[in-house]
Write a protein that holds these residues in place. Sequence first.
Motif, mmCIF file in Angstrom:
data_model
loop_
_atom_site.group_PDB
_atom_site.id
_atom_site.type_symbol
_atom_site.label_atom_id
_atom_site.label_comp_id
_atom_site.label_asym_id
_atom_site.label_seq_id
_atom_site.Cartn_x
_atom_site.Cartn_y
_atom_site.Cartn_z
ATOM 1 N N ASN A 19 0.840 -1.195 0.000
ATOM 2 C CA ASN A 19 0.000 0.000 0.000
ATOM 3 C C ASN A 19 0.879 1.249 0.000
ATOM 4 N N SER A 20 0.800 2.042 -1.052
ATOM 5 C CA SER A 20 1.684 3.205 -1.192
ATOM 6 C C SER A 20 1.468 4.247 -0.100
ATOM 7 N N SER A 21 0.286 4.273 0.494
ATOM 8 C CA SER A 21 0.023 5.282 1.529
ATOM 9 C C SER A 21 0.905 5.072 2.762
ATOM 10 N N LEU A 22 1.393 3.857 2.963
ATOM 11 C CA LEU A 22 2.242 3.596 4.130
ATOM 12 C C LEU A 22 3.607 4.274 4.024
ATOM 13 N N LEU A 23 3.986 4.686 2.819
ATOM 14 C CA LEU A 23 5.274 5.375 2.665
ATOM 15 C C LEU A 23 5.322 6.669 3.469
ATOM 16 N N ASP A 24 4.171 7.228 3.791
ATOM 17 C CA ASP A 24 4.149 8.438 4.610
ATOM 18 C C ASP A 24 4.635 8.174 6.029
ATOM 19 N N ARG A 25 4.740 6.902 6.419
ATOM 20 C CA ARG A 25 5.238 6.554 7.754
ATOM 21 C C ARG A 25 6.750 6.659 7.836
ATOM 22 N N VAL A 26 7.423 6.856 6.686
ATOM 23 C CA VAL A 26 8.887 6.822 6.635
ATOM 24 C C VAL A 26 9.464 8.228 6.652
ATOM 25 N N SER A 27 10.472 8.436 7.497
ATOM 26 C CA SER A 27 11.228 9.688 7.490
ATOM 27 C C SER A 27 12.709 9.361 7.386
ATOM 28 N N TYR A 28 13.483 10.339 6.950
ATOM 29 C CA TYR A 28 14.907 10.134 6.694
ATOM 30 C C TYR A 28 15.710 11.182 7.448
ATOM 31 N N GLU A 58 4.875 -2.855 9.209
ATOM 32 C CA GLU A 58 3.553 -3.293 8.770
ATOM 33 C C GLU A 58 3.177 -4.623 9.416
ATOM 34 N N LEU A 59 4.121 -5.580 9.428
ATOM 35 C CA LEU A 59 3.827 -6.878 10.040
ATOM 36 C C LEU A 59 3.656 -6.744 11.551
ATOM 37 N N THR A 60 4.376 -5.831 12.167
ATOM 38 C CA THR A 60 4.184 -5.550 13.588
ATOM 39 C C THR A 60 2.754 -5.095 13.849
ATOM 40 N N SER A 61 2.234 -4.246 12.980
ATOM 41 C CA SER A 61 0.860 -3.780 13.108
ATOM 42 C C SER A 61 -0.125 -4.937 12.987
ATOM 43 N N VAL A 62 0.143 -5.847 12.052
ATOM 44 C CA VAL A 62 -0.726 -7.011 11.868
ATOM 45 C C VAL A 62 -0.776 -7.847 13.148
ATOM 46 N N ARG A 66 -2.203 -2.703 16.357
ATOM 47 C CA ARG A 66 -2.009 -1.256 16.527
ATOM 48 C C ARG A 66 -1.639 -0.625 15.192
ATOM 49 N N PRO A 67 -1.666 0.701 15.088
ATOM 50 C CA PRO A 67 -1.274 1.361 13.842
ATOM 51 C C PRO A 67 0.169 1.026 13.452
ATOM 52 N N VAL A 68 0.454 1.137 12.180
ATOM 53 C CA VAL A 68 1.805 0.875 11.682
ATOM 54 C C VAL A 68 2.775 1.872 12.317
ATOM 55 N N THR A 377 2.722 -10.942 5.763
ATOM 56 C CA THR A 377 1.552 -10.076 5.948
ATOM 57 C C THR A 377 0.410 -10.489 5.022
ATOM 58 N N GLU A 378 0.721 -10.689 3.744
ATOM 59 C CA GLU A 378 -0.316 -11.068 2.782
ATOM 60 C C GLU A 378 -0.857 -12.457 3.076
ATOM 61 N N GLN A 379 0.011 -13.352 3.507
ATOM 62 C CA GLN A 379 -0.430 -14.697 3.856
ATOM 63 C C GLN A 379 -1.393 -14.677 5.037
ATOM 64 N N HIS A 380 -1.112 -13.825 5.996
ATOM 65 C CA HIS A 380 -2.012 -13.676 7.148
ATOM 66 C C HIS A 380 -3.401 -13.218 6.686
ATOM 67 N N ARG A 381 -3.430 -12.374 5.664
ATOM 68 C CA ARG A 381 -4.694 -11.809 5.209
ATOM 69 C C ARG A 381 -5.478 -12.771 4.319
#
Length: 463
Positions: A19-28, A58-62, A66-68, A377-381
């Motif tokens: 999911n491309s929206s998760l890239l907003d969770r990344v900072s450098y 992401e897998l931690t969230s799964v 909790r949120p990613v 993650t995908e396997q869990h889903r």
Amino acid sequence: MNSSNFTGASQAWAALGANSSLLDRVSYSGPSGGLPARLPVMELARATVAVCSLAAAELTSVRTGRPVPQVRVDDESVATAFLSDRLVRVDGQAWSTFAPLSRFWRAADGWVRTHANYPHHRARLLAALGVPGNIGEEAVDAVAEAIAGHTALELEETVYAAGGLAVATRSPEEWAKSTQGALVAGQPLLTTTRVDDAPGRVLGDAALPCAGLRVLDLTRVLAGPVATRTLALLGADVLRIDAPHLPESQEAHNDTGMGKRSTTVDLGDATGRRVFEELLDEADVVVTGYRPGALDRFGLTPEALAGRRPGLVIAQLSAWGHYGPWHGRRGFDSLVQVATGIAELEGSSDSPGALPAQALDHGTGYLLAAGVLRALTEQHRTGGTRLVRLALTQTAHWLVHVLPPAPGEEDGFDAGRRVTETDSPMGRLRYALPPVSYEGGPVNWARPPGLWGTDAPVWGGGA
């Protein structure tokens, strides 16, 4: 800095089907200077660590509901980790990452690079060149003389036919015109596929994304061990398995064996096969890093593995890809650099060059770990046995042709800030800290490496 400024991470995250929206969770952050090269090596390093960290978050969230978590990528940590094989020390002693016969040689019409770190590769190289196998300090001169009388392509074919490793230096254009190069250019950065409709594994609540998962590690230097070292950091029980007749460098294991255990099992022996099958019965992930087809006779094709252990995540790594005329060839990072034109691009008019780190290995290793994490993650889903495939050549194509040009940064980072020390069975071990990082995640491995091949072939750290 916003992650949208770093197209490498966006490209890799898209290749992972995420999911491309998760890239907003990344900072450098961190000093931007590091791994200086003509090619965008630092961008490759930053991007591969970013997507691995994000896949772990992401897998931690799964697993926690909790949120990613937020992901922070520190350039200094990334650059240091990509040099981990050169920074490792035992009681203050360094080791040479390349043997004397692993180097560039001038052929009659250009350059060729050989790889002879392992004794059996050295012996095959010497045999192919007609140099006595028991030669001592004169080996370099004898090999240089033998190579000088032949064209680079002749040497490449002769040495490979003898089971050794030698690759002629090509330009990017020459590689692109070759059959293998053209096939590589048509491949994505990596592939993730669903093999069957097996039900997904139940992943219980856990603080670490890989807690409780068992990983069979059938990989060797360097990309595969980097991937499984990362899975161990994230809580997996990783058991590396090698054939007892194939020697391994303890010095290399000092770097890539962090968090893992190591054993030897002879898959060609009835007892060894029984031991392996018992381990497979309880495995969640199988990672292989041998030439495509090399393990097929042991029933280790994806289809055979899925039949015996439905719901596995299977990750396969190769040098040249699982397709084309070169698919069965042995290969290493240094040789892929030579074949794909990287050595020419990083060299001069006088001689070929090399990347400032084994960046194809390290980058592919973090992509491989990210692929496993995303598959879980995908396997869990939605269930299904999952197959992840990568090749060093596909990472090389990404570096040369897809990533944005390098900004010309100077080397301005301090590796000393990102290394630490611990006691180990080998002595006082100095090593690079892991670059994979997310809020609340681990900052170091739970255990140092041990002596290669000396652990019992059992799960859970039993003796």
